[in-house]
Design a protein around this motif. Structure first.
Motif, PDB file in Angstrom:
ATOM      1  N   VAL A 273      51.275  43.652  39.486  1.00 10.92           N
ATOM      2  CA  VAL A 273      50.871  42.565  40.196  1.00 10.92           C
ATOM      3  C   VAL A 273      50.818  41.487  39.118  1.00 10.92           C
ATOM      4  O   VAL A 273      50.883  40.323  38.826  1.00 10.92           O
ATOM      5  N   GLN A 274      51.560  42.294  37.692  1.00  8.22           N
ATOM      6  CA  GLN A 274      51.501  40.514  36.686  1.00  8.22           C
ATOM      7  C   GLN A 274      52.753  39.629  36.812  1.00  8.22           C
ATOM      8  O   GLN A 274      52.363  38.214  36.911  1.00  8.22           O
ATOM      9  N   ARG A 275      53.875  40.042  37.525  1.00 14.02           N
ATOM     10  CA  ARG A 275      54.755  38.783  37.391  1.00 14.02           C
ATOM     11  C   ARG A 275      54.314  38.620  39.100  1.00 14.02           C
ATOM     12  O   ARG A 275      53.796  36.902  39.316  1.00 14.02           O
ATOM     13  N   VAL A 277      51.078  37.661  39.926  1.00 18.56           N
ATOM     14  CA  VAL A 277      50.254  36.610  39.509  1.00 18.56           C
ATOM     15  C   VAL A 277      51.425  35.414  39.024  1.00 18.56           C
ATOM     16  O   VAL A 277      50.426  34.017  39.285  1.00 18.56           O
ATOM     17  N   GLU A 278      51.765  36.036  38.691  1.00 16.55           N
ATOM     18  CA  GLU A 278      52.766  34.296  37.992  1.00 16.55           C
ATOM     19  C   GLU A 278      52.771  33.419  38.908  1.00 16.55           C
ATOM     20  O   GLU A 278      53.325  32.355  38.754  1.00 16.55           O
ATOM     21  N   LEU A 280      52.524  33.545  41.528  1.00 18.76           N
ATOM     22  CA  LEU A 280      51.194  32.629  42.529  1.00 18.76           C
ATOM     23  C   LEU A 280      50.470  31.489  42.242  1.00 18.76           C
ATOM     24  O   LEU A 280      49.662  30.831  42.963  1.00 18.76           O
ATOM     25  N   ARG A 281      50.090  31.752  40.557  1.00 16.97           N
ATOM     26  CA  ARG A 281      50.078  30.619  39.714  1.00 16.97           C
ATOM     27  C   ARG A 281      50.905  29.130  40.354  1.00 16.97           C
ATOM     28  O   ARG A 281      50.493  28.415  40.021  1.00 16.97           O
ATOM     29  N   GLN A 284      51.106  27.732  43.613  1.00 14.69           N
ATOM     30  CA  GLN A 284      49.598  26.953  43.596  1.00 14.69           C
ATOM     31  C   GLN A 284      49.776  25.821  43.484  1.00 14.69           C
ATOM     32  O   GLN A 284      49.216  24.201  43.879  1.00 14.69           O
ATOM     33  N   GLN A 306      52.395  36.386  48.041  1.00 12.31           N
ATOM     34  CA  GLN A 306      51.955  36.796  46.867  1.00 12.31           C
ATOM     35  C   GLN A 306      50.881  36.839  46.364  1.00 12.31           C
ATOM     36  O   GLN A 306      50.547  38.196  46.439  1.00 12.31           O
ATOM     37  N   LEU A 307      49.591  36.183  47.509  1.00 15.03           N
ATOM     38  CA  LEU A 307      48.149  37.046  47.416  1.00 15.03           C
ATOM     39  C   LEU A 307      48.846  37.591  48.318  1.00 15.03           C
ATOM     40  O   LEU A 307      48.233  39.182  48.502  1.00 15.03           O
ATOM     41  N   ILE A 310      49.490  41.587  46.571  1.00 15.64           N
ATOM     42  CA  ILE A 310      48.570  41.661  45.480  1.00 15.64           C
ATOM     43  C   ILE A 310      47.672  42.484  45.920  1.00 15.64           C
ATOM     44  O   ILE A 310      47.298  43.584  45.875  1.00 15.64           O
ATOM     45  N   HIS A 311      47.290  42.015  47.000  1.00 14.54           N
ATOM     46  CA  HIS A 311      46.193  43.311  48.317  1.00 14.54           C
ATOM     47  C   HIS A 311      46.184  44.775  48.502  1.00 14.54           C
ATOM     48  O   HIS A 311      46.035  45.088  48.404  1.00 14.54           O
TER      49      HIS A 311
END
Length: 470
Positions: A273-275, A277-278, A280-281, A284, A306-307, A310-311
């Motif tokens: 999930v590291q990538r 999350v990036e 997603l940032r 957003q 991306q959410l 991750i979910h």
């Protein structure tokens, strides 16, 4: 497990300055949301007992005896409401039991061979000795065929009593009790299947087997979507119900299939999930700062994508067995088990019934078998297994605790009432058996509580001596 550590600490703190809080601390395990609890079952049993013996009793019983019908084409399925509770809802309770015992044997306190042998040996002793005692009172009598009543225990009540000492008993005590209860209940269900099944439909058994194999195949393929498992589980239930075997067997059988390991480890989750999350940032940021509406919309869509990823990755870290237990437990504790009690507790208390029960070999066999036979059988068998080196006590568990486990195993409520209904088919023997089961459960519960209390007191004393000598 009855209370979360934080909630347990809050209740303990309040108990220092509130008598009511001290009472709540004692009864909280009977109403714990996190596990199958006996409090709602106890309240429902008392309500049923009062209603059955009130002027409303006849009408109350007629409600549960009213047929509920389902039809499709020319096929009609009709059963009284009480039977729908027993056959359609109670398998959910046994699904939890089957699931939890698999978790204990696969990765819990009973994962080693010698600690796993302990509850298996205890279950054998807890089956043979009570049945032997029951037959000693009833052999050759018309009530002989009711021997299955003493074959099983009530898991909800026994776990609730053990949970009252959750902070003072080693976790392995609950694990041993749970494993013993599951094996004991499986034996009880096998008794139902073998001794109290009058007809057997091979075609429906094949349907159940096909559904079971289907679940195994999907698990092997790593299938994730739950709807397929639900449909195949329904096929297993329908097959077992139609075969003539009690459908609670289906619940235990399916529970033993559920995986006790997650599809994704926590370490792998962090890596995967590291990538996202990036991304997603960044998405957003675009969605909130872009001047162009189209660009902002694309940013929001990318963020949602991306959410979703991750979910799904987070869901993959959850054990299927644990997730199912977490979902079903509140429904079973606060709906299924109370409905079972409301529909099955039909004891018409009277001086005649009590007097007849005191003289009845049926009642004497049930009470003696559950109150004395269960703890004696469980203790003797586990002690013998340990003496020959086939089993060993889990860490922190004493023989006095083993006696306490055997004592609470004498609380024979759900399965015992099940078997009494099957064995005596609402004849006068049913009420005598039900009153005996209720009486034995009260005595066994008190005996088990006192034994476990003395075990925790003794363990506390040993700890104090050990601390003083260090």
């Amino acid at each position: 497990m009855a209370l979360t550590p934080r909630l347990s600490g809050q209740v303990a703190a309040r108990a220092h300055h509130s008598g009511a809080a001290r009472f709540v601390k004692r009864v909280a395990p009977f109403f714990a949301i996190g596990e199958v609890s006996g409090g709602p079952l106890l309240i429902a049993s008392l309500i049923a007992l009062v209603l059955v013996n009130s002027p409303l009793g006849a009408g109350y019983e007629r409600i549960w005896d009213t047929d509920l019908r389902f039809s499709y084409g020319g096929e009609i399925i009709a059963m009284p409401l009480a039977e729908w509770v027993n056959d359609a809802l109670m398998p959910l309770f046994f699904l939890i039991i089957g699931t939890e015992v698999k978790r204990e044997f696969s990765k819990g306190s009973l994962s080693s061979v010698k600690t796993a042998v302990l509850p298996v040996a205890g279950a054998i002793g807890g089956l043979v000795v009570p049945i032997g005692i029951y037959l000693a009172f009833n052999l050759g009598k018309p009530t002989q065929h009711g021997w299955g009543v003493v074959a099983a225990m009530d898991t909800a009540f026994s776990l609730a009593i053990v949970a009252m000492f959750t902070s003072r008993l080693p976790p392995a005590v609950r694990a041993v009790l749970l494993a013993f209860a599951a094996i004991d209940d499986v034996f009880g269900l096998l008794v139902i299947a073998i001794a109290y099944t009058e007809t057997l439909s091979v075609a429906f058994l094949l349907l159940a087997a096909a559904g079971y194999v289907g679940i195994l195949v999907l698990l092997r393929l790593g299938w994730v979507a739950s709807i397929a498992y639900v449909l195949l589980g329904c096929a297993v239930w329908i097959g077992v119900l139609g075969s003539g075997v009690h459908p609670t067997i289906a619940g235990v059988a399916i529970g033993l299939l559920l995986p006790t390991s997650s599809r994704l480890s926590e370490q792998r989750f962090v890596e995967r999930v590291q990538r996202p999350v990036e991304r997603l940032r960044r998405a957003q940021h675009v969605a909130t700062t872009a001047d162009d509406d189209a660009a902002a919309e694309r940013g929001r869509d990318e963020a949602q994508s991306q959410l979703g990823y991750i979910h799904e990755m987070a869901a993959a870290t959850d054990e299927p067995a644990e997730r199912l237990v977490r979902i079903l437990t509140p429904w079973v504790s606060y709906l299924v088990l109370p409905l079972f009690a409301l529909s099955n507790v039909r004891i018409h208390l009277s001086a005649e019934l009590i007097g007849e029960s005191l003289r009845s070999p049926l009642a004497l066999g049930i009470v003696t078998g559950l109150v004395i036979g269960k703890p004696v059988g469980f203790f003797a068998a586990t002690w013998a297994a340990a003496a020959i080196g086939a089993a060993r006590l889990p860490e922190g568990v004493t023989w006095r605790m083993i006696v306490g486990i055997g004592a609470v195993a004498g609380i024979g409520f759900t399965i015992s009432l099940f078997i009494a209904e099957l064995a005596f088919a609402r004849s006068p023997g049913t009420e005598i058996a039900a009153l005996a089961i209720l009486s034995a459960s009260l005595i066994a519960g008190l005996f088990g509580y006192l034994t476990l209390w003395s075990a925790t007191a003794a363990a506390g004393g040993h700890d104090q001596v050990a601390a003083a000598t260090e």
